[in-house]
Design an enzyme around this catalytic site. Sequence first.
Site, short mmCIF file in Angstrom:
data_model
loop_
_atom_site.label_atom_id
_atom_site.label_comp_id
_atom_site.label_asym_id
_atom_site.label_seq_id
_atom_site.Cartn_x
_atom_site.Cartn_y
_atom_site.Cartn_z
N GLN A 97 19.57 1.42 -21.08
CA GLN A 97 20.48 1.05 -19.99
C GLN A 97 21.93 1.17 -20.45
O GLN A 97 22.81 1.57 -19.69
CB GLN A 97 20.19 -0.39 -19.53
CG GLN A 97 18.78 -0.57 -18.98
CD GLN A 97 18.49 -2.01 -18.57
OE1 GLN A 97 19.31 -2.90 -18.73
NE2 GLN A 97 17.29 -2.24 -18.04
N TYR A 109 21.57 5.04 -34.91
CA TYR A 109 20.56 5.19 -35.96
C TYR A 109 19.56 6.24 -35.50
O TYR A 109 19.10 6.23 -34.36
CB TYR A 109 19.87 3.85 -36.12
CG TYR A 109 18.90 3.77 -37.28
CD1 TYR A 109 19.34 3.42 -38.54
CD2 TYR A 109 17.55 4.02 -37.09
CE1 TYR A 109 18.46 3.33 -39.61
CE2 TYR A 109 16.66 3.94 -38.15
CZ TYR A 109 17.12 3.58 -39.41
OH TYR A 109 16.24 3.50 -40.45
N ARG A 212 26.78 -5.48 -15.93
CA ARG A 212 25.73 -5.99 -16.81
C ARG A 212 25.73 -7.51 -16.95
O ARG A 212 24.80 -8.07 -17.53
CB ARG A 212 25.82 -5.31 -18.18
CG ARG A 212 25.70 -3.79 -18.13
CD ARG A 212 24.44 -3.32 -17.40
NE ARG A 212 24.38 -1.86 -17.31
CZ ARG A 212 23.37 -1.19 -16.77
NH1 ARG A 212 22.33 -1.82 -16.25
NH2 ARG A 212 23.39 0.13 -16.71
#
Lengths: 293, 293, 293, 293
Positions: A97, A109, A212
């Site tokens: 998201q 990563y 959010r």
Amino acid sequence: MTDKTIGRVNRATSPDLELTLGVPVRVLDHGFVRVVDYMGTDDSIVQAARVSYGEGTKTPSDDRSLIRYLMRHHHTTPFEMCEIKLHLKMPIFVARQWVRHRTASINEYSGRYSVMPAEFYVPEIDDIQSQSATNKQGRGAPIDPEAQHIAQGSIHTMAKAAFGTYEFLAGDGKNKMGVSRELARVILPLSAYTEFYWKIDLHNLLHFLRLRMDSHAQMEIRVYAEVVASFVREWCPVAYEAFDHYRLNGETFSQGEMDVLRALVQAREIEEGLKVLDVGLSAREQQEFLAKF
Amino acid sequence: MTDKTIGRVNRATSPDLELTLGVPVRVLDHGFVRVVDYMGTDDSIVQAARVSYGEGTKTPSDDRSLIRYLMRHHHTTPFEMCEIKLHLKMPIFVARQWVRHRTASINEYSGRYSVMPAEFYVPEIDDIQSQSATNKQGRGAPIDPEAQHIAQGSIHTMAKAAFGTYEFLAGDGKNKMGVSRELARVILPLSAYTEFYWKIDLHNLLHFLRLRMDSHAQMEIRVYAEVVASFVREWCPVAYEAFDHYRLNGETFSQGEMDVLRALVQAREIEEGLKVLDVGLSAREQQEFLAKF
Amino acid sequence: MTDKTIGRVNRATSPDLELTLGVPVRVLDHGFVRVVDYMGTDDSIVQAARVSYGEGTKTPSDDRSLIRYLMRHHHTTPFEMCEIKLHLKMPIFVARQWVRHRTASINEYSGRYSVMPAEFYVPEIDDIQSQSATNKQGRGAPIDPEAQHIAQGSIHTMAKAAFGTYEFLAGDGKNKMGVSRELARVILPLSAYTEFYWKIDLHNLLHFLRLRMDSHAQMEIRVYAEVVASFVREWCPVAYEAFDHYRLNGETFSQGEMDVLRALVQAREIEEGLKVLDVGLSAREQQEFLAKF
Amino acid sequence: MTDKTIGRVNRATSPDLELTLGVPVRVLDHGFVRVVDYMGTDDSIVQAARVSYGEGTKTPSDDRSLIRYLMRHHHTTPFEMCEIKLHLKMPIFVARQWVRHRTASINEYSGRYSVMPAEFYVPEIDDIQSQSATNKQGRGAPIDPEAQHIAQGSIHTMAKAAFGTYEFLAGDGKNKMGVSRELARVILPLSAYTEFYWKIDLHNLLHFLRLRMDSHAQMEIRVYAEVVASFVREWCPVAYEAFDHYRLNGETFSQGEMDVLRALVQAREIEEGLKVLDVGLSAREQQEFLAKF
């Protein structure tokens, strides 16, 4: 014009944010958010806005009024002049998201280069809820307590098994398959943790927070957004307060809604209301308020 | 100036691409790519470039030369004037790489709103390879055939089990837990299929293809990129050919490498070489070639 | 899932917009706007949104409600799925404001390559006004009629003289200076006309329109924005209507303003108002309206 | 993983760039560039790249090699982790080219709000040249010295006259027209100076420099780009050196050109050449060099 400035100046510095640099704040069971670096402060917003206004204008007289004016009237570019860099660790389904916000820089990563550590998200018992009846995309009432424990156990067991298989596939030693990491990882669950650096400007960050921190956002991203918001509050307190007043706690009404409101409320009543209630609007804001009716 | 144009014109149309509109091309075991819509053709690139050049310049005389000139000299904005919209279905671990390309529009299937169908990627036997010894992020030699079968079985079994658990968690009936979809999905594997609409302009698409058709890209995204490239070849054949000649099959040399090349090769030898070999360079390209030595 | 679709489909087509393709609409004294190409229609917004919602949701039942829902709740990505390409001719001082909208593609006429034609903007008499006393950046009352004529004359004369000097500098023949075009053009006025192709998606275009149709926008850009808006109304009438209701004619209230409004208006009164006034809100919109009080 | 880091860290700091903060470097007759603020250094590029590589890789062993590797292979995202903010003053015709770089934040002086100061660009005698015979967009040989003086005089006189008219139009007192600033400014020349704050990340800045330091860029923007480049060299010396070696002084060859080069040069000869010439390529770079033949 500022071209007469000669000699050294220092970088804009936020003493409050400096104190938290590098310190991770824990989120969920294995995640964190920490501030790696930043550029600019509330003053940088004012500085950039005043370039536009030049010498020809003296008002708005003070910095807080100016920042509030910019926020209120969606003059968004000065907010782009502040930048923050975070280091985040979060489950992959949250990261999916997160990256939908495109105006940001990311270094994540890589499960192609490196072994994925066996860390995965297991929800708290209280966070295991049923599908919402009213909100097609969210959670509703908690499910039966016994079912909560069974569900939590399943979520834990399944992820554990997936990581066991990953190690079996990608491992190199005896009784391991020696499969490349980029392929072995495909059986890992969306609850697996990833981490990344994320750099974004304040304008786009506030837009991110608005979406959010909303009650319709999934709880697992909301808790990250709230930690990020707490950093913004320390970093640019005046801009954050304006964001809080005009965006988070503001409301927008459509043409039809305004027709009803205008039929129900007279400008004169608002003037009276403003005298009775002390809601902290400046003279200019009061004027703009009345102009809507 | 074109302001004298009066009356109707038609939209730029690519007859070859029209034939494939809506038809999915299969990729991997359950995925596909199909073209939903597009805007512009090779002609649109030329049209936009000629606005810049105006009336003051007559050359480059023909359209192919112009497009090749633009590609060669990184005049990228006219390539932004073409746009394509694809509908894609792919495993989530591929989609995670895909969305890193930020200059594009996406609408993806939501596992919060909708049940995730039990479709997941299982690699072909031959695609199960060991970690590359030379390439830190890729695959190397095939592993032992027996191990390949065991690995394939594990990948299949693990994903199957995860979807079983998902249905147990998110299911609503008897002996189901009734957990919200947004939470139940966290145990799904990265091999689960997702789908999305993706809209991007030709310049950014070619950049995407350059990175994702590269031999260092993961095989599972490369096969998608190759299907997309085949659509671009039908859509804008001249631009694609230029991309092929100048980007895909071009090479860049650093300052140090150029020092060596210039010591080894004389401009005169290149002139000779150009006479002997017929490599299809225009007079202007030959001139630019020599200018590098 | 739509992967069962086999066979040809046609591109989304807007019959109303097709009629205007290529036809320039005059703006100001020498400018124009014309539609060169487009991709998508109202249906494309719905199509993209339904990918997100998948099979798990049946409502909102009809397309218009869905588009209005998306607009109301700032679900902006489906609006990015429509794209339009315009050919515009406008004075440079207007173009300077135009290019501040960064999420768009531009190819502009180049004064380095080509001779700048002697076309420049001269305002109508009625548009020559004094500096606004209240709006630091805009126009106020008309100035004295005689002064208007003098001002118009000066604006015309000065631009005419600048183009004369440009031709003297850049001209090649006898008694011309033969100066390069890129240098000679620096004395041209900001009122000189330029032209460019401009490609933008519907979401970013609506944002542009909101800012540039605003009463605080300079008149000379507003008249262009209004022509563009008339094209959007033909192209995506449902999306444009939603934009009109929720953005152009909507109002936003801050936390402090809401405190006053909530003290003055009861939810019960709104319910009454909705019965008396017929403002066309759906049941869902009425519910969302009440939830704000 | 770095989540074990507890306690304060400091912001990445570039001692060399700190010394120049706020100090304007003069460009052209009235312009300048100065650094207002920055975020990150060479170390920040390394830091972000190492997040991607995680623990699974130990090489490339040193930071310089890593930065060069990233630059060489177009791994561009770590370069986005550095950000710089400049304050620039330049003629409007230069600013018009500058803003074509869209991935940047800008706040510009507004001629609607403020009076435009009477500052304009007049080229040096030696910079007054004829239209290039070979380069459609550039300058060629100097024109006749007498013509240079006449041209310079015209450029100066015309701009002076335009500013005089501007003051007559926008002025407020006696014998002034009192026209609004937003309208009066339309007769100002493109040589008039403007100023703005400009914030951009290092990746996009290097792309800007590559285009604007090129010999085909107009001289008047090139001199600004060169000052900006000198700041980047102080700020991120390792990244700048890699940019210099791989981009500024690198060369790209098309498929056809490579066909000729491969016919003329053998890998063995390159190996020999590398032994004779000391061009400073690492073992890995030498290997990659040979692989192109």
